[in-house]
Write a protein that holds these residues in place. Structure first.
Motif, PDB file in Angstrom:
ATOM      1  N   GLN A 113       0.840  -1.208   0.000  1.00 49.83           N
ATOM      2  CA  GLN A 113       0.000   0.000   0.000  1.00 49.83           C
ATOM      3  C   GLN A 113       0.875   1.258   0.000  1.00 49.83           C
ATOM      4  OE1 GLN A 113      -3.400  -0.325  -0.014  1.00 49.83           O
ATOM      5  NE2 GLN A 113      -3.669   1.860  -0.199  1.00 49.83           N
ATOM      6  N   ASN A 169       1.111   4.068  -2.933  1.00 49.11           N
ATOM      7  CA  ASN A 169       0.884   5.483  -2.617  1.00 49.11           C
ATOM      8  C   ASN A 169       2.058   6.335  -3.076  1.00 49.11           C
ATOM      9  OD1 ASN A 169      -1.621   4.996  -1.447  1.00 49.11           O
ATOM     10  ND2 ASN A 169      -0.797   4.859   0.620  1.00 49.11           N
ATOM     11  N   ASP A 194      -4.910   1.917  -8.630  1.00 47.81           N
ATOM     12  CA  ASP A 194      -6.187   1.879  -7.901  1.00 47.81           C
ATOM     13  C   ASP A 194      -6.743   0.457  -7.843  1.00 47.81           C
ATOM     14  OD1 ASP A 194      -6.151   4.599  -7.354  1.00 47.81           O
ATOM     15  OD2 ASP A 194      -7.445   5.126  -9.052  1.00 47.81           O
ATOM     16  N   LYS A 241      -4.777  -1.518  -5.320  1.00 47.90           N
ATOM     17  CA  LYS A 241      -5.157  -1.124  -3.964  1.00 47.90           C
ATOM     18  C   LYS A 241      -6.504  -1.733  -3.580  1.00 47.90           C
ATOM     19  CE  LYS A 241      -4.027   3.299  -2.921  1.00 47.90           C
ATOM     20  NZ  LYS A 241      -3.824   4.739  -3.171  1.00 47.90           N
TER      21      LYS A 241
END
Length: 128
Positions: free
Chosen positions: A19, A23, A67, A70
């Motif tokens: 994660q 990011n 995205d 994630k």
């Protein structure tokens, strides 16, 4: 025959790392977009502008991929939370296999992203 035990905490730790990595990549893409905006203001040559647009499109696609990755991590976390609520700290073989497959997907994505970065930096070197 001894079986390897995989715990929620081990997978959760890896999910957190993934994660953070995603990011970071998203933040990088934002800075790359700013560089492209600078180039748009500097260049009128259609060839250069076409390359800028190509990178903009690649960055949009990359952002969507991040995205999606994630989202997959979030689904894995939700599954682990359900096990945890049932006091099941050890996960089933199917889930662990999915995790290991996802690890390979992320490794591939990491390589693709780094290739895109190298290509982008070569482009910047040429036109900045």
């Amino acid at each position: 025959m001894e079986k390897e035990v995989i715990y929620n905490a081990d997978l959760h730790f890896e999910h957190q790392n993934w994660q953070r990595e995603l990011n970071f990549w998203e933040d990088e893409l934002k800075s790359f977009q700013l560089r492209l905006e600078e180039l748009v203001n500097r260049w009128t040559d259609q060839k250069v502008l076409a390359e800028i647009e190509k990178f903009q499109n690649k960055f949009i696609i990359q952002e969507k991929e991040f995205d999606a990755l994630k989202d997959q991590i979030a689904m894995h976390e939700k599954n682990m939370a359900a096990h945890y609520e049932k006091n099941e700290d050890v996960l089933n073989k199917t889930f662990v296999t999915q995790h290991l497959d996802f690890r390979k997907v992320l490794e591939t994505e990491r390589n693709l992203y780094y290739d895109l970065k190298k290509e982008f930096f070569r482009f910047l070197t040429k036109y900045m």
